[in-house]
Write an enzyme that holds these catalytic residues in place. Structure first.
Site, PDB file in Angstrom:
ATOM      1  N   SER A  85       0.827  -1.217   0.043  1.00  0.00           N
ATOM      2  CA  SER A  85      -0.008   0.064   0.075  1.00  0.00           C
ATOM      3  C   SER A  85       0.706   1.318   0.065  1.00  0.00           C
ATOM      4  O   SER A  85       2.054   1.029   0.286  1.00  0.00           O
ATOM      5  CB  SER A  85      -0.784  -0.059   1.087  1.00  0.00           C
ATOM      6  OG  SER A  85      -1.480   1.260   1.354  1.00  0.00           O
TER       7      SER A  85
ATOM      8  N   TYR B 217      -4.423  -1.361  10.063  1.00  0.00           N
ATOM      9  CA  TYR B 217      -4.216  -1.507   8.591  1.00  0.00           C
ATOM     10  C   TYR B 217      -2.921  -1.237   8.164  1.00  0.00           C
ATOM     11  O   TYR B 217      -2.172  -1.908   7.536  1.00  0.00           O
ATOM     12  CB  TYR B 217      -5.250  -1.092   7.843  1.00  0.00           C
ATOM     13  CG  TYR B 217      -5.258  -1.142   6.337  1.00  0.00           C
ATOM     14  CD1 TYR B 217      -5.851  -2.126   5.618  1.00  0.00           C
ATOM     15  CD2 TYR B 217      -4.490  -0.014   5.484  1.00  0.00           C
ATOM     16  CE1 TYR B 217      -5.819  -2.359   4.426  1.00  0.00           C
ATOM     17  CE2 TYR B 217      -4.504  -0.280   4.152  1.00  0.00           C
ATOM     18  CZ  TYR B 217      -4.921  -1.301   3.621  1.00  0.00           C
ATOM     19  OH  TYR B 217      -4.763  -1.568   2.202  1.00  0.00           O
TER      20      TYR B 217
END
Length: 339
Positions: free
Chosen positions: A147, A160
């Site tokens: 990410s 996350y």
């Protein structure tokens, strides 16, 4: 030894989290290009629907396996089924992921652990199962989904973010260990920016208001194209959209990045609407079958930076031609001025 992957139509590809978002976009695109597919998800009904859809639309050979990526034994069965049906697999894509919104001290320990079980241990389990097969087979490509938050951070997505930092560290360490052993296995970390997938629509939310990803977002198909490009032409890291800009800002100016995050990201990630949906796919799959989510704001369907970074030869030619054109124009202007 440098790996030399097969052309995509000759590959067998395993995709976890295949029934929604980036995984679904990747499965559809890979099927269109003729790859054999092993589709993996927790949702049996969604897998059956997807297999039927892709079989109707293309001549690709497809199987599906129900599995929870948090369980190593489930993914060992995935590899076993791939070997039984196709004789092995060439590329393994660790895509499955989940999200919880909330301040870290408000999220239950069980939920914190579940996010890591899926996002981190799912990648660990899939990677080690794939690498074991690749070492026996003599080649292979492993693609892990990181990410923009693999090095940057976002408040309210704390666990996350932590899981994506861990995925990057694990992926980098695994790459180095395999390189030391001269194993012909390519490893790519895909690093998307905000992507408009259903993950946010199904995320567990501890906030009073409905959360959303900070914009702008990118279409899942942008990430899917980058993944399949990496399956044929591996790279160490592939940044999607403004992901590299976010990463460099966090690396080079961490205090400024923190200040900006405090001032902007709390508001940028929460709507003014109370969250009445309260959906939660953390423990059980729900609402599979959609590529895109309902994130507000602009969505880009292409990333010029990603396209150019994955085709360095073409980019170099383009840059040379552009440079030559600029130089010729400059010389022409100087000539006119001299006259």
């Amino acid at each position: 030894m440098k790996p030399v992957p097969k052309p995509l139509p000759q590959q067998t590809i395993v995709i976890t989290g295949a029934t929604s978002g980036i995984g679904l976009a990747t499965a559809r695109l890979a099927a269109q290009q003729g790859a054999k597919l092993v589709l993996v998800s927790r949702d049996e009904a969604a897998l059956q629907t997807l297999q039927h859809e892709l079989s109707q639309q293309s001549s690709a050979q497809i199987i599906h396996v129900v599995a929870d990526v948090g369980n190593r034994s489930d993914l060992e069965q995935v590899a076993k089924r791939a070997v039984e049906r196709f004789g092995g697999f060439d590329t393994w894509i660790n895509n499955a992921g989940t999200l919880v919104w909330g301040r870290l001290w408000e999220v239950s320990e069980a939920d914190l652990r579940k996010v890591f079980e899926t996002n981190f241990w799912g990648v660990v389990n899939g990677s080690l199962v794939a690498v074991e097969h690749f070492r026996r087979q003599g080649y292979g490509t492993l693609i892990n989904l990181g990410s923009a938050l693999s090095e940057a951070v976002a408040p309210l997505q704390g666990i996350y973010t932590a899981s994506k930092h861990a995925v990057k560290a694990f992926t980098d360490a695994l790459r180095i260990e395999l390189r030391h052993d001269n194993a012909p296995i390519a490893i790519t970390l895909i690093r998307p920016s905000s992507t408009n997938t259903p993950i946010n629509d199904r995320a567990k939310n501890y906030l009073a208001h409905a959360p959303h990803l900070p914009g702008p977002t990118y279409a899942p198909e942008v990430v899917a194209r980058a993944i399949l490009r990496a399956a044929e032409y591996p790279q160490r890291d592939v940044y999607i959209g403004n992901s590299k800009l976010i990463t460099r800002a966090a690396q080079l100016t961490p205090q400024l990045f923190d200040w900006v995050a405090v001032k902007t990201l709390f508001a940028a990630q929460q709507s003014k609407t109370l969250d009445t949906l309260q959906s939660d796919a953390l423990y059980e799959p729900i609402d599979s079958g959609s590529v895109r989510g309902r994130n507000p704001g602009p969505m880009f369907r292409h990333s010029l930076y990603t396209h150019m970074s994955q085709q360095p030869s073409k980019t170099a030619v383009f840059a040379s031609v552009a440079g030559l054109a600029l130089y010729s124009g400059w010389r022409l202007i100087k000539t006119f001025k001299a006259d």
